[in-house]
Design a protein around this motif. Structure first.
Motif, PDB file in Angstrom:
ATOM      1  N   UNK A 195       0.846  -1.194   0.000  1.00 52.84           N
ATOM      2  CA  UNK A 195       0.000   0.000   0.000  1.00 52.84           C
ATOM      3  C   UNK A 195       0.881   1.244   0.000  1.00 52.84           C
ATOM      4  N   UNK A 196       0.395   2.272  -0.692  1.00 49.14           N
ATOM      5  CA  UNK A 196       1.115   3.548  -0.732  1.00 49.14           C
ATOM      6  C   UNK A 196       0.108   4.679  -0.543  1.00 49.14           C
ATOM      7  N   UNK A 197       0.322   5.478   0.500  1.00 51.03           N
ATOM      8  CA  UNK A 197      -0.534   6.625   0.730  1.00 51.03           C
ATOM      9  C   UNK A 197      -0.279   7.719  -0.290  1.00 51.03           C
ATOM     10  N   UNK A 198      -1.277   8.571  -0.489  1.00 55.28           N
ATOM     11  CA  UNK A 198      -1.190   9.680  -1.436  1.00 55.28           C
ATOM     12  C   UNK A 198      -1.144  10.980  -0.625  1.00 55.28           C
ATOM     13  N   UNK A 199       0.004  11.626  -0.631  1.00 54.44           N
ATOM     14  CA  UNK A 199       0.229  12.848   0.134  1.00 54.44           C
ATOM     15  C   UNK A 199       0.144  14.059  -0.795  1.00 54.44           C
ATOM     16  N   UNK A 200      -0.270  15.201  -0.242  1.00 57.22           N
ATOM     17  CA  UNK A 200      -0.330  16.418  -1.064  1.00 57.22           C
ATOM     18  C   UNK A 200       1.057  16.765  -1.610  1.00 57.22           C
ATOM     19  N   UNK A 201       2.106  16.364  -0.898  1.00 56.09           N
ATOM     20  CA  UNK A 201       3.472  16.592  -1.391  1.00 56.09           C
ATOM     21  C   UNK A 201       3.705  15.889  -2.719  1.00 56.09           C
ATOM     22  N   UNK A 202       3.082  14.727  -2.896  1.00 58.38           N
ATOM     23  CA  UNK A 202       3.210  13.993  -4.156  1.00 58.38           C
ATOM     24  C   UNK A 202       2.686  14.832  -5.315  1.00 58.38           C
ATOM     25  N   UNK A 203       1.534  15.448  -5.096  1.00 61.73           N
ATOM     26  CA  UNK A 203       0.912  16.288  -6.124  1.00 61.73           C
ATOM     27  C   UNK A 203       1.769  17.511  -6.413  1.00 61.73           C
ATOM     28  N   UNK A 204       2.230  18.192  -5.359  1.00 55.31           N
ATOM     29  CA  UNK A 204       3.067  19.379  -5.550  1.00 55.31           C
ATOM     30  C   UNK A 204       4.324  19.038  -6.357  1.00 55.31           C
ATOM     31  N   UNK A 205       4.967  17.927  -6.001  1.00 57.30           N
ATOM     32  CA  UNK A 205       6.220  17.558  -6.669  1.00 57.30           C
ATOM     33  C   UNK A 205       5.976  17.121  -8.106  1.00 57.30           C
ATOM     34  N   UNK A 206       4.967  16.276  -8.311  1.00 58.74           N
ATOM     35  CA  UNK A 206       4.670  15.797  -9.660  1.00 58.74           C
ATOM     36  C   UNK A 206       4.383  16.945 -10.609  1.00 58.74           C
ATOM     37  N   UNK A 207       3.744  18.000 -10.108  1.00 62.63           N
ATOM     38  CA  UNK A 207       3.393  19.153 -10.945  1.00 62.63           C
ATOM     39  C   UNK A 207       4.450  20.244 -10.941  1.00 62.63           C
ATOM     40  N   UNK A 208       5.593  19.970 -10.326  1.00 59.12           N
ATOM     41  CA  UNK A 208       6.688  20.937 -10.327  1.00 59.12           C
ATOM     42  C   UNK A 208       6.413  22.189  -9.523  1.00 59.12           C
ATOM     43  N   UNK A 209       5.452  22.118  -8.598  1.00 57.21           N
ATOM     44  CA  UNK A 209       5.039  23.315  -7.866  1.00 57.21           C
ATOM     45  C   UNK A 209       6.013  23.709  -6.762  1.00 57.21           C
ATOM     46  N   UNK A 210       6.904  22.793  -6.393  1.00 55.03           N
ATOM     47  CA  UNK A 210       7.881  23.105  -5.350  1.00 55.03           C
ATOM     48  C   UNK A 210       9.286  23.320  -5.906  1.00 55.03           C
ATOM     49  N   UNK A 211       9.393  23.402  -7.223  1.00 51.84           N
ATOM     50  CA  UNK A 211      10.696  23.664  -7.829  1.00 51.84           C
ATOM     51  C   UNK A 211      11.215  25.022  -7.360  1.00 51.84           C
ATOM     52  N   UNK A 212      12.428  25.031  -6.848  1.00 56.67           N
ATOM     53  CA  UNK A 212      13.024  26.262  -6.338  1.00 56.67           C
ATOM     54  C   UNK A 212      12.638  26.576  -4.912  1.00 56.67           C
ATOM     55  N   UNK A 213      11.563  25.974  -4.406  1.00 53.46           N
ATOM     56  CA  UNK A 213      11.121  26.200  -3.034  1.00 53.46           C
ATOM     57  C   UNK A 213      11.624  25.080  -2.126  1.00 53.46           C
ATOM     58  N   UNK A 214      11.228  23.859  -2.435  1.00 55.38           N
ATOM     59  CA  UNK A 214      11.688  22.683  -1.691  1.00 55.38           C
ATOM     60  C   UNK A 214      12.826  21.989  -2.430  1.00 55.38           C
ATOM     61  N   UNK A 215      12.757  22.025  -3.763  1.00 58.66           N
ATOM     62  CA  UNK A 215      13.755  21.350  -4.593  1.00 58.66           C
ATOM     63  C   UNK A 215      14.562  22.388  -5.365  1.00 58.66           C
ATOM     64  N   UNK A 216      15.740  22.765  -4.865  1.00 61.32           N
ATOM     65  CA  UNK A 216      16.542  23.805  -5.532  1.00 61.32           C
ATOM     66  C   UNK A 216      16.887  23.474  -6.976  1.00 61.32           C
ATOM     67  N   UNK A 217      17.042  22.190  -7.272  1.00 59.55           N
ATOM     68  CA  UNK A 217      17.404  21.774  -8.633  1.00 59.55           C
ATOM     69  C   UNK A 217      16.193  21.340  -9.452  1.00 59.55           C
ATOM     70  N   UNK A 218      15.004  21.607  -8.944  1.00 54.44           N
ATOM     71  CA  UNK A 218      13.801  21.259  -9.674  1.00 54.44           C
ATOM     72  C   UNK A 218      13.433  19.794  -9.543  1.00 54.44           C
ATOM     73  N   UNK A 219      12.492  19.365 -10.363  1.00 56.28           N
ATOM     74  CA  UNK A 219      12.014  17.985 -10.354  1.00 56.28           C
ATOM     75  C   UNK A 219      12.660  17.212 -11.485  1.00 56.28           C
ATOM     76  N   UNK A 220      13.156  16.029 -11.163  1.00 58.48           N
ATOM     77  CA  UNK A 220      13.809  15.168 -12.151  1.00 58.48           C
ATOM     78  C   UNK A 220      12.780  14.165 -12.671  1.00 58.48           C
ATOM     79  N   UNK A 221      12.336  14.363 -13.901  1.00 54.43           N
ATOM     80  CA  UNK A 221      11.349  13.471 -14.504  1.00 54.43           C
ATOM     81  C   UNK A 221      12.047  12.385 -15.322  1.00 54.43           C
ATOM     82  N   UNK A 222      11.449  11.194 -15.454  1.00 49.10           N
ATOM     83  CA  UNK A 222      10.196  10.741 -14.863  1.00 49.10           C
ATOM     84  C   UNK A 222      10.315  10.631 -13.339  1.00 49.10           C
ATOM     85  N   UNK A 223       9.235  10.975 -12.647  1.00 48.34           N
ATOM     86  CA  UNK A 223       9.193  10.978 -11.192  1.00 48.34           C
ATOM     87  C   UNK A 223       8.142   9.993 -10.696  1.00 48.34           C
TER      88      UNK A 223
END
Length: 359
Positions: free
Chosen positions: A37-65
């Protein structure tokens, strides 16, 4: 290497899709886990959509994620130096899979505050080979044993245990740090994935729990979760009645709002703890509101390894799990859409058996 099957985001705008990738063979201190089982966290959505690039992830999101950091599964293999787990054990994995292990924070079991940066379960460089970590929206994962947790809940509860690995420990850590318990009055702002766990845990620790919501429709739910009182934060008179009465406030709201509204409810030396991360900054708080009651406005990240195991054991003893809606892996986009609208009670959990039928 072994082949894993999962779902990944291929760009900030592309829908999640089936993805086959490699997992490393277990190193000497690694555990190979079949994910149940894998829970679905709002962080998953933020990261998948690149919404935390530069905020939480200085180097952005590395796709495929491949997102997912609320993982429950069964050990299938262990490395030669693993002493804590054997095949067949039920285990969990949370938001981290490694840290430096040497800084003062790591040595005190606070790996999420690693001075050299924790290795997150997804979208983080592996400390050994530099590859990007991939998370729990998959059928298997390989994790260093120090970041694997023993699950003692019954097998019937495993799906509802998964959100404890993030939502649970995110609320547990500040409750423990600020000594929530008998004789203490704890406010929980926001009754969602995080907030509903905050209510359950604070109540089980013996605190008097006051839930705050902007939705009158959530009053009955909050009481059922364990709140002693429920306050509609849009009711000025109800808010004023609680001024100066709370020892601790856990604020799980992840949108910008007036923090002073809640800080003014704190007693002398009370703490207003932010655990939600909004995309836009909160309005600047009033310094006078802090000085006037020697109050603290602070934040808390997910707990470290010691706190996580402590929380899991506490929850098993007290019969605490998350309130969940089970979904198939194929329905993740619908779940993301509903989660963005706060349309879930209170956490989606993916049944990874559905991967056998994933397109």
């Amino acid at each position: 290497m072994s082949i894993a099957r999962g779902y990944a985001a291929f760009s900030p705008t592309a829908p999640m899709a089936s993805y086959t990738f490699e997992r490393r063979d277990p190193r000497a201190d690694d555990v190979h886990i079949e994910i149940l089982f894998s829970g679905v966290c709002h962080s998953d959505l933020h990261t998948a959509h690149g919404e935390w690039d530069g905020l939480i992830y200085p180097n952005g999101t590395d796709y495929p994620l491949v997102p997912g950091h609320e993982i429950v599964g069964r050990v299938t293999a262990v490395g030669a130096k693993v002493t804590r787990f054997t095949p067949g054990d039920l285990v969990g994995v949370g938001t981290m899979v490694d840290s430096c292990g040497q800084c003062v924070n790591c040595l005190h079991g606070q790996e999420s505050y690693c001075l050299k940066g924790a290795t997150w379960t997804y979208n983080s460089p592996d400390r050994v080979d530099g590859t990007t970590t991939q998370g729990g929206y998959s059928d298997a994962i390989v994790v260093k044993q120090d970041f694997v947790f023993r699950i003692t809940h019954s097998e019937e509860q495993l799906a509802a245990v998964a959100p404890l690995l993030c939502a649970g420990v995110t609320m547990w850590s500040p409750l423990r740090h600020w000594a929530a318990g008998p004789g203490r009055k704890v406010g929980v702002v926001g009754i969602g994935g995080l907030g509903h766990m905050g209510i359950k845990l604070a109540r089980a620790l013996g605190a008097h729990v006051v839930a705050f919501t902007t939705s009158e429709s959530k009053r009955a739910d909050a009481l059922a979760l364990g709140a002693h009182e429920v306050v509609n934060s849009r009711d000025a008179a109800a808010m004023a009645a609680h001024a100066g009465t709370l020892d601790l406030i856990l604020n799980s709201v992840a949108v910008a709002h007036d923090l002073d509204t809640y800080t003014s409810l704190l007693s002398l030396d009370g703490a207003h703890v932010l655990v939600g991360i909004p995309a836009e900054p909160h309005p600047s708080p009033s310094v006078a509101n802090l000085i006037g009651g020697r109050r603290s406005l602070t934040g808390s990240l997910v707990g470290g390894t010691k706190e996580t195991q402590e929380m899991l054991d506490f929850c098993a003893r007290h019969g605490i799990v998350a309130d969940i809606e089970m979904i198939r892996m194929q329905d993740i986009e619908t779940a993301f859409s509903r989660m963005a609208k706060a349309d879930v009670k209170y956490r989606f959990v993916i049944d990874m058996a559905s991967m056998k039928h994933a397109a």
